[in-house]
Design a protein around this motif. Structure first.
Motif, PDB file in Angstrom:
ATOM      1  N   LYS A 173       0.814  -1.215   0.000  1.00 14.22           N
ATOM      2  CA  LYS A 173       0.000   0.000   0.000  1.00 14.22           C
ATOM      3  C   LYS A 173       0.849   1.267   0.000  1.00 14.22           C
ATOM      4  O   LYS A 173       0.326   2.382  -0.092  1.00 14.22           O
ATOM      5  N   ASN A 174       2.179   1.074   0.114  1.00 13.39           N
ATOM      6  CA  ASN A 174       3.111   2.211   0.198  1.00 13.39           C
ATOM      7  C   ASN A 174       2.763   3.149   1.346  1.00 13.39           C
ATOM      8  O   ASN A 174       2.713   4.378   1.188  1.00 13.39           O
ATOM      9  N   THR A 175       2.526   2.551   2.513  1.00  9.54           N
ATOM     10  CA  THR A 175       2.217   3.341   3.696  1.00  9.54           C
ATOM     11  C   THR A 175       3.158   2.971   4.843  1.00  9.54           C
ATOM     12  O   THR A 175       3.762   1.898   4.846  1.00  9.54           O
ATOM     13  N   CYS A 176       3.255   3.876   5.801  1.00 11.92           N
ATOM     14  CA  CYS A 176       4.122   3.651   6.957  1.00 11.92           C
ATOM     15  C   CYS A 176       3.531   4.365   8.163  1.00 11.92           C
ATOM     16  O   CYS A 176       2.950   5.454   8.035  1.00 11.92           O
ATOM     17  N   ILE A 177       3.679   3.750   9.331  1.00  8.33           N
ATOM     18  CA  ILE A 177       3.224   4.345  10.581  1.00  8.33           C
ATOM     19  C   ILE A 177       4.422   4.518  11.512  1.00  8.33           C
ATOM     20  O   ILE A 177       5.164   3.575  11.762  1.00  8.33           O
ATOM     21  N   ILE A 178       4.592   5.734  12.003  1.00  6.08           N
ATOM     22  CA  ILE A 178       5.598   5.997  13.023  1.00  6.08           C
ATOM     23  C   ILE A 178       4.878   6.170  14.351  1.00  6.08           C
ATOM     24  O   ILE A 178       3.927   6.951  14.452  1.00  6.08           O
TER      25      ILE A 178
ATOM     26  N   ILE B 274       8.632  14.519  16.158  1.00  5.16           N
ATOM     27  CA  ILE B 274       8.231  14.981  14.827  1.00  5.16           C
ATOM     28  C   ILE B 274       7.233  16.134  14.920  1.00  5.16           C
ATOM     29  O   ILE B 274       7.363  17.141  14.216  1.00  5.16           O
ATOM     30  N   THR B 275       6.249  15.979  15.779  1.00  8.43           N
ATOM     31  CA  THR B 275       5.150  16.934  15.819  1.00  8.43           C
ATOM     32  C   THR B 275       5.422  18.158  16.697  1.00  8.43           C
ATOM     33  O   THR B 275       5.046  19.283  16.344  1.00  8.43           O
ATOM     34  N   LYS B 276       6.076  17.963  17.848  1.00  9.74           N
ATOM     35  CA  LYS B 276       6.251  19.048  18.804  1.00  9.74           C
ATOM     36  C   LYS B 276       7.615  19.732  18.730  1.00  9.74           C
ATOM     37  O   LYS B 276       7.730  20.941  18.911  1.00  9.74           O
TER      38      LYS B 276
ATOM     39  N   GLU C 183       1.616  18.232   7.689  1.00 11.96           N
ATOM     40  CA  GLU C 183       1.153  17.350   6.616  1.00 11.96           C
ATOM     41  C   GLU C 183       1.682  17.857   5.279  1.00 11.96           C
ATOM     42  O   GLU C 183       1.712  19.054   5.013  1.00 11.96           O
ATOM     43  N   GLY C 184       2.109  16.902   4.447  1.00 13.23           N
ATOM     44  CA  GLY C 184       2.671  17.245   3.148  1.00 13.23           C
ATOM     45  C   GLY C 184       4.179  17.327   3.134  1.00 13.23           C
ATOM     46  O   GLY C 184       4.805  17.286   2.064  1.00 13.23           O
ATOM     47  N   GLU C 185       4.801  17.445   4.326  1.00 13.51           N
ATOM     48  CA  GLU C 185       6.261  17.498   4.382  1.00 13.51           C
ATOM     49  C   GLU C 185       6.833  16.084   4.350  1.00 13.51           C
ATOM     50  O   GLU C 185       6.151  15.109   4.631  1.00 13.51           O
ATOM     51  N   LYS C 186       8.107  15.988   4.019  1.00 12.13           N
ATOM     52  CA  LYS C 186       8.740  14.691   3.778  1.00 12.13           C
ATOM     53  C   LYS C 186       9.833  14.415   4.810  1.00 12.13           C
ATOM     54  O   LYS C 186      10.548  15.316   5.238  1.00 12.13           O
TER      55      LYS C 186
ATOM     56  N   ILE D 158       0.877  12.281   5.808  1.00 15.21           N
ATOM     57  CA  ILE D 158      -0.512  12.463   5.390  1.00 15.21           C
ATOM     58  C   ILE D 158      -1.436  12.768   6.565  1.00 15.21           C
ATOM     59  O   ILE D 158      -2.493  13.379   6.388  1.00 15.21           O
ATOM     60  N   SER D 159      -1.041  12.355   7.773  1.00 18.91           N
ATOM     61  CA  SER D 159      -1.831  12.698   8.956  1.00 18.91           C
ATOM     62  C   SER D 159      -0.990  12.485  10.205  1.00 18.91           C
ATOM     63  O   SER D 159      -0.046  11.697  10.210  1.00 18.91           O
ATOM     64  N   MET D 160      -1.371  13.202  11.283  1.00 18.65           N
ATOM     65  CA  MET D 160      -0.645  13.110  12.543  1.00 18.65           C
ATOM     66  C   MET D 160      -1.623  13.153  13.709  1.00 18.65           C
ATOM     67  O   MET D 160      -2.649  13.827  13.650  1.00 18.65           O
ATOM     68  N   SER D 161      -1.284  12.417  14.764  1.00 19.47           N
ATOM     69  CA  SER D 161      -2.035  12.480  16.011  1.00 19.47           C
ATOM     70  C   SER D 161      -1.033  12.376  17.147  1.00 19.47           C
ATOM     71  O   SER D 161       0.177  12.302  16.919  1.00 19.47           O
ATOM     72  N   LYS D 162      -1.505  12.326  18.383  1.00 18.27           N
ATOM     73  CA  LYS D 162      -0.610  12.184  19.526  1.00 18.27           C
ATOM     74  C   LYS D 162       0.043  10.808  19.556  1.00 18.27           C
ATOM     75  O   LYS D 162       1.101  10.632  20.154  1.00 18.27           O
ATOM     76  N   GLU D 163      -0.616   9.820  18.929  1.00 17.78           N
ATOM     77  CA  GLU D 163      -0.142   8.437  18.994  1.00 17.78           C
ATOM     78  C   GLU D 163       0.714   8.024  17.803  1.00 17.78           C
ATOM     79  O   GLU D 163       1.589   7.162  17.938  1.00 17.78           O
TER      80      GLU D 163
END
Length: 256
Positions: free
Chosen positions: A21-26, A34-36, A42-45, A61-66
């Protein structure tokens, strides 16, 4: 795809990468970084690696706390890891020296770092604090592996007794030990021309290696070598010895 050496790298569990599916979860601690800290959007590489020398570029493509979800948009085959497995047997040093050693050995391409309680080791770790210490040390290795663009995260093992270390060294094809009282056998001269896939390097703590330990290393088949006419600190000796071995037999200083 334009790859850049400055792109931030993160190691991802292979099970979190779906190449169909060409997807990855961190997930885990890297999400907050990454987020803080880095404040990605979103959209950055970013660059991801599965710890087995496979690396990809992922678009957020999306981000959450988890977790951070990525689309894999490119793969590149760059040989980051040396064919030579260098294992450092490090006599336990004191305090911050350990952190320096772990960081620099990771940067120069060491495959495994084995901590050893030698006769002259001053540093002792309380059993209650050992897990926390190892957790911190493994994090230092992880961050150094990210920064230096390693294809895998070096292993941390120990703390072994001297006898256990001698037994562990039997899995290496060749073993050496830099020693300040050795004057006639330069490290590079000793290993030049070897055709091997693994080598162990035994490094003493701040107080050096006891004579009876040198005798035991010799009996165990290790070659006793010199790093030159100057006395080096343990954190310097481990880094230089590993770098010299990687230069002579591995990939340090080679083409990318």
């Amino acid at each position: 795809m334009d790859w850049t050496w400055t792109m931030d790298r993160f190691f991802v569990n292979k099970n979190n990468i779906d190449l169909e599916k060409n997807t990855c979860i961190i997930d885990g601690e890297d999400v907050k970084h990454i987020t803080k800290v880095l404040r990605y959007r979103e959209g950055e590489k970013i660059e991801i690696c599965d710890g087995e020398d496979n690396e990809y570029i992922g678009e957020i493509i999306s981000m959450s706390k988890e977790e951070v979800n990525l689309n894999i948009i490119d793969k590149r085959n760059i040989k980051r890891e040396s064919n030579l497995k260098v294992r450092i047997y490090q006599g336990m040093p004191k305090g911050p020296k350990m952190e320096y050693i772990l960081q620099k050995l990771t940067e120069v391409g060491t495959d495994e770092i084995i901590l050893v309680d030698t006769k002259r080791s001053v540093a002792k770790i309380d059993n209650k604090k050992e897990d926390k210490k190892f957790e911190r040390w493994e994090r230092i290795i992880y961050e150094a592996a990210k920064q230096s663009k390693r294809g895998k995260i070096p292993k941390l093992k120990g703390i072994l007794s001297f006898k256990e270390a001698l037994e562990d060294m039997q899995r290496n094809e060749y073993n050496i030990c830099p020693y300040e009282d050795e004057k006639n056998t330069p490290l590079v001269k000793e290993i030049r021309g070897l055709n091997i896939e693994s080598i162990g390097i035994f490094i003493g703590p701040e107080g050096g290696i006891a004579e009876e330990e040198i005798d035991a290393l010799k009996e165990n088949g290790s070659k006793i070598v010199t790093l030159g006419p100057r006395i080096l600190r343990t954190e310097t000796a481990s880094t230089i010895a590993s770098a010299l071995v990687q230069y002579e037999l591995g990939d340090l200083g080679g083409e990318i």
